[in-house]
Scaffold this motif. Sequence first.
Motif, PDB file in Angstrom:
ATOM      1  N   ASP A 106       0.857  -1.178   0.000  1.00 18.74           N
ATOM      2  CA  ASP A 106       0.000   0.000   0.000  1.00 18.74           C
ATOM      3  C   ASP A 106       0.893   1.227   0.000  1.00 18.74           C
ATOM      4  OD1 ASP A 106      -2.106   1.692   0.053  1.00 18.74           O
ATOM      5  OD2 ASP A 106      -2.689   1.289   2.129  1.00 18.74           O
ATOM      6  N   PRO A 108       0.998   5.136  -0.499  1.00 18.36           N
ATOM      7  CA  PRO A 108       0.109   6.294  -0.584  1.00 18.36           C
ATOM      8  C   PRO A 108       0.274   7.035  -1.909  1.00 18.36           C
ATOM      9  CG  PRO A 108       1.212   6.232   1.532  1.00 18.36           C
ATOM     10  CD  PRO A 108       1.841   5.172   0.690  1.00 18.36           C
ATOM     11  N   LYS A 112      -2.552   0.221  -4.279  1.00 15.24           N
ATOM     12  CA  LYS A 112      -2.487  -0.908  -3.353  1.00 15.24           C
ATOM     13  C   LYS A 112      -2.477  -2.212  -4.147  1.00 15.24           C
ATOM     14  CE  LYS A 112      -4.853  -3.029   0.452  1.00 15.24           C
ATOM     15  NZ  LYS A 112      -5.289  -2.726   1.775  1.00 15.24           N
TER      16      LYS A 112
END
Length: 117
Positions: A106, A108, A112
């Motif tokens: 994941d 940012p 993901k």
Amino acid sequence: MADLDRQASETGSLKLMLYFMPVFGIIPALWSLNSETSTRTERNASRVAVKLALTWFASYMLFDIGAQNIDALHLPLLLTSSLITSGYFVMNLWLVILLWQRKSIDVPLLGKVDRLD
């Protein structure tokens, strides 16, 4: 039967690791995005790898152009460019380690990738 599942999982994991190979991994990642036979996990990993590579390349080029055109900031811009490149390589290494440990990814702003089973 379990041996075949494990072997297929390892092959899929190696394929995902190939996408996160710095600089050259974008080619198989783009190939996977255009392939109709790729799985959802492969497409998600490809998207993350392509976004990461394009972000690195764009920032590298911007800092390089700035270093060539602004004499007063030449050294700081080159230093920043080298730090971004080092960060790109370390990030790819970290993502490969996460894949090797069969953990989900994941990142940012980039996406993901679900955990491999």
